[in-house]
Design a protein around this motif. Structure first.
Motif, PDB file in Angstrom:
ATOM      1  N   TYR A 141      -1.932   3.799   8.006  1.00  0.00           N
ATOM      2  CA  TYR A 141      -1.821   2.376   8.303  1.00  0.00           C
ATOM      3  C   TYR A 141      -2.331   1.516   7.151  1.00  0.00           C
ATOM      4  CZ  TYR A 141      -1.005   3.597  13.261  1.00  0.00           C
ATOM      5  OH  TYR A 141      -0.508   4.095  14.437  1.00  0.00           O
ATOM      6  N   ARG A 142      -3.318   2.006   6.402  1.00  0.00           N
ATOM      7  CA  ARG A 142      -3.896   1.201   5.323  1.00  0.00           C
ATOM      8  C   ARG A 142      -3.130   1.368   4.012  1.00  0.00           C
ATOM      9  NH1 ARG A 142      -6.860   3.271   1.379  1.00  0.00           N
ATOM     10  NH2 ARG A 142      -8.296   1.550   1.193  1.00  0.00           N
ATOM     11  N   ALA A 148      -5.065   6.231  10.563  1.00  0.00           N
ATOM     12  CA  ALA A 148      -5.775   5.088   9.969  1.00  0.00           C
ATOM     13  C   ALA A 148      -5.521   5.042   8.465  1.00  0.00           C
ATOM     14  CB  ALA A 148      -7.269   5.177  10.264  1.00  0.00           C
ATOM     15  N   TRP A 149      -5.480   6.208   7.823  1.00  0.00           N
ATOM     16  CA  TRP A 149      -5.191   6.246   6.395  1.00  0.00           C
ATOM     17  C   TRP A 149      -3.754   5.795   6.141  1.00  0.00           C
ATOM     18  CZ3 TRP A 149      -1.719   8.931   3.298  1.00  0.00           C
ATOM     19  CH2 TRP A 149      -1.918   8.755   1.924  1.00  0.00           C
ATOM     20  N   ALA A 199      -6.092   4.434  16.405  1.00  0.00           N
ATOM     21  CA  ALA A 199      -6.168   4.409  14.948  1.00  0.00           C
ATOM     22  C   ALA A 199      -5.990   3.009  14.378  1.00  0.00           C
ATOM     23  CB  ALA A 199      -5.126   5.354  14.357  1.00  0.00           C
ATOM     24  N   LEU A 200      -5.313   2.146  15.109  1.00  0.00           N
ATOM     25  CA  LEU A 200      -5.126   0.768  14.644  1.00  0.00           C
ATOM     26  C   LEU A 200      -6.440   0.018  14.493  1.00  0.00           C
ATOM     27  CD1 LEU A 200      -2.014  -0.198  16.788  1.00  0.00           C
ATOM     28  CD2 LEU A 200      -2.081   0.066  14.287  1.00  0.00           C
ATOM     29  N   SER A 201      -7.458   0.418  15.260  1.00  0.00           N
ATOM     30  CA  SER A 201      -8.746  -0.283  15.189  1.00  0.00           C
ATOM     31  C   SER A 201      -9.723   0.382  14.215  1.00  0.00           C
ATOM     32  CB  SER A 201      -9.383  -0.363  16.586  1.00  0.00           C
ATOM     33  OG  SER A 201      -9.707   0.933  17.045  1.00  0.00           O
ATOM     34  N   ILE A 202      -9.305   1.457  13.578  1.00  0.00           N
ATOM     35  CA  ILE A 202     -10.174   2.133  12.616  1.00  0.00           C
ATOM     36  C   ILE A 202      -9.895   1.574  11.229  1.00  0.00           C
ATOM     37  CG2 ILE A 202     -10.723   4.325  11.485  1.00  0.00           C
ATOM     38  CD1 ILE A 202     -10.031   5.713  14.126  1.00  0.00           C
ATOM     39  N   LYS A 203     -10.907   1.046  10.614  1.00  0.00           N
ATOM     40  CA  LYS A 203     -10.808   0.555   9.244  1.00  0.00           C
ATOM     41  C   LYS A 203     -11.643   1.495   8.380  1.00  0.00           C
ATOM     42  CE  LYS A 203      -8.469  -2.976  10.592  1.00  0.00           C
ATOM     43  NZ  LYS A 203      -7.148  -2.603  10.992  1.00  0.00           N
ATOM     44  N   LEU A 204     -10.964   2.287   7.577  1.00  0.00           N
ATOM     45  CA  LEU A 204     -11.673   3.215   6.706  1.00  0.00           C
ATOM     46  C   LEU A 204     -12.420   2.452   5.628  1.00  0.00           C
ATOM     47  CD1 LEU A 204      -8.871   5.896   6.213  1.00  0.00           C
ATOM     48  CD2 LEU A 204     -10.848   6.047   7.733  1.00  0.00           C
ATOM     49  N   GLN A 238      -6.492  10.342  14.528  1.00  0.00           N
ATOM     50  CA  GLN A 238      -6.847   8.934  14.346  1.00  0.00           C
ATOM     51  C   GLN A 238      -7.189   8.637  12.887  1.00  0.00           C
ATOM     52  OE1 GLN A 238      -9.737   7.550  17.244  1.00  0.00           O
ATOM     53  NE2 GLN A 238      -8.736   8.745  18.839  1.00  0.00           N
TER      54      GLN A 238
END
Length: 107
Positions: A32-33, A29-30, A56-61, A25
């Motif tokens: 995706y950003r 997440a990395w 992972a789509l809902s994880i904002k680093l 995840q």
């Protein structure tokens, strides 16, 4: 795996443990950003792989988490240069800030 890969793996594990989520995840997440990645290719062998990709789509680093991951990251271009246009490969590499030696094509 080289030293850079092992360092990156440790950082991913640290962020994942702090967040209480899987390494997959955090890795996704990395990706995706990252504006350079248009769409990560996700292969699945288990339904849990799909669950990780969706979660992972809902994880904002945070900025700090991203910097922590990126500090350990060594970018590289892994392409089959033999059958590719050297100019296109050089342009792709330059887009992500990597200089690579591209052999001339033979015809």
């Amino acid at each position: 795996m080289g030293k850079s890969d092992l360092d990156m793996d440790r950082q991913i594990g640290k962020v994942a443990a702090e967040r209480g989520v899987s390494r997959a995840q955090i890795s996704l997440a990395w990706l995706y950003r990252n504006p350079v990645v248009a769409a990560p290719i996700i292969g699945t062998l288990k339904t849990s792989h799909i669950d990780d990709a969706v979660a992972a789509l809902s994880i904002k680093l945070t900025k700090e988490e991203a910097e922590q991951l990126e500090a350990a990251y060594t970018p590289r271009v892994d392409v089959n240069v033999k059958n590719s246009d050297p100019k296109a490969i050089a342009q792709m590499a330059a887009t992500v800030g990597i200089k690579i030696a591209v052999p001339a094509t033979s015809k």
